[in-house]
Structure formats: structure tokens, C-alpha cells
Design an enzyme around this catalytic site. Sequence first.
Site, PDB file in Angstrom:
ATOM      1  N   ASP A   8       0.879  -1.167   0.000  1.00  0.00           N
ATOM      2  CA  ASP A   8       0.000   0.000   0.000  1.00  0.00           C
ATOM      3  C   ASP A   8       0.917   1.217   0.000  1.00  0.00           C
ATOM      4  O   ASP A   8       1.373   1.662   1.053  1.00  0.00           O
ATOM      5  CB  ASP A   8      -0.899  -0.002   1.237  1.00  0.00           C
ATOM      6  CG  ASP A   8      -1.747   1.263   1.336  1.00  0.00           C
ATOM      7  OD1 ASP A   8      -2.218   1.741   0.286  1.00  0.00           O
ATOM      8  OD2 ASP A   8      -1.924   1.766   2.462  1.00  0.00           O
ATOM      9  N   GLU A  67      -1.428  -1.611  -4.714  1.00  0.00           N
ATOM     10  CA  GLU A  67      -2.648  -0.835  -4.885  1.00  0.00           C
ATOM     11  C   GLU A  67      -2.399   0.259  -5.920  1.00  0.00           C
ATOM     12  O   GLU A  67      -1.349   0.898  -5.906  1.00  0.00           O
ATOM     13  CB  GLU A  67      -3.059  -0.219  -3.550  1.00  0.00           C
ATOM     14  CG  GLU A  67      -4.382   0.515  -3.607  1.00  0.00           C
ATOM     15  CD  GLU A  67      -4.832   0.998  -2.250  1.00  0.00           C
ATOM     16  OE1 GLU A  67      -5.617   0.294  -1.604  1.00  0.00           O
ATOM     17  OE2 GLU A  67      -4.373   2.089  -1.846  1.00  0.00           O
ATOM     18  N   ASP A 139      -1.876   1.163   7.540  1.00  0.00           N
ATOM     19  CA  ASP A 139      -1.218   0.969   6.244  1.00  0.00           C
ATOM     20  C   ASP A 139      -0.793  -0.482   6.056  1.00  0.00           C
ATOM     21  O   ASP A 139      -0.873  -1.026   4.954  1.00  0.00           O
ATOM     22  CB  ASP A 139      -0.015   1.909   6.119  1.00  0.00           C
ATOM     23  CG  ASP A 139      -0.437   3.372   6.204  1.00  0.00           C
ATOM     24  OD1 ASP A 139      -1.108   3.842   5.274  1.00  0.00           O
ATOM     25  OD2 ASP A 139      -0.114   4.013   7.219  1.00  0.00           O
TER      26      ASP A 139
END
Length: 167
Positions: A8, A67, A139
Site C-alpha cells: 500500500d 494498490e 497501512d
Amino acid sequence: MVRILGIDPGSRYTGVGIVDSVDRHITAVHHQAIRCGNGDFPQRLKTIYSELSELIQQYQPHEIAVETVFMAKNAQAALKLGQARGAAICAAVSQDKPVHEYAPKAIKQAVVGKGGADKTQVQYMVGLLLNIKGQIQADAADALAVAICHANSRWALGRLSEAAKIT
């Protein structure tokens, strides 16, 4: 068994989540948030690249899932996020690891069941799915969600491939 590193990306914190996937069974291996700091932006990108490179060498994932960029609050934030993604992807491809990309809504759909889930829902479901006790840093939970999404996609594509061979 396939080891998947989920990322991420972020310019302040980059989430990392590593899972092992065997058929439909997914096990957490490692998760953390790389603290990129508040300093010089190029140094933050170097931190992302260096720390991810070390984690890839240490854990030897077979595949990397990242992502994709979502629409940020402003253009400057979107550009920084894109550069953080670039540093993460470069760390993967420099070690000849295949990279797969997933949209935030697809990741949330895969983990929570709805594309508009908030961070606390993702954290809760990741902990539940991977049997992780205690609070997971946001996160890191997002990165584990990316890895889970990829593991589920791999499994589904494998099943479709098998079904196509039968017919």
C-alpha cells in the site's frame, strides 16, 4: 504455496503485508508500515525502494501486488502517491518479481465485501481473515488486504483455467 507481498504505497508510510497462499488458505507471514518520514521527498522515495528491496530479499515473495492510485485530495498528492508507487514497483521489478495491480475498490470488495469500506473495516476484516490478534497498523492492514485480494484472484483464475480445460 505462493508467497505474496502486498504493498500500500504512500509517501509518508508505505504499508507492507506478506502472506502465504495455498489454495483458499491464506496465512500472514509479516506486516509493517515503512516510515518514510517528513523530510526531503527524494529521500522518502529512496527509503521506500531500499526497505522494500531488503524485505523482498529477506522474505523471497513469488509475486508482488500493489494498490493503484486513487483520486487524491489534490493533484500534488496524487503525483506524490504515483511516485511512491513507482519506487515500490521498481524495487519489485529490479529483483525480477512479477507485479500485479489492484484498484482500492476491488481490494475492499475482496476483503470487506463492499468497495466503499473504511480503513477500520479493512483493519478488522484483515485481522479476522488472517487470525491476527490485536490492532494492525492501518497501512500494514491495507497492504495485507492487497495481498489477500491477489491471493483470491489467483485462486479464482486457477479454478477458471481448470474448468476451461475440462470443457
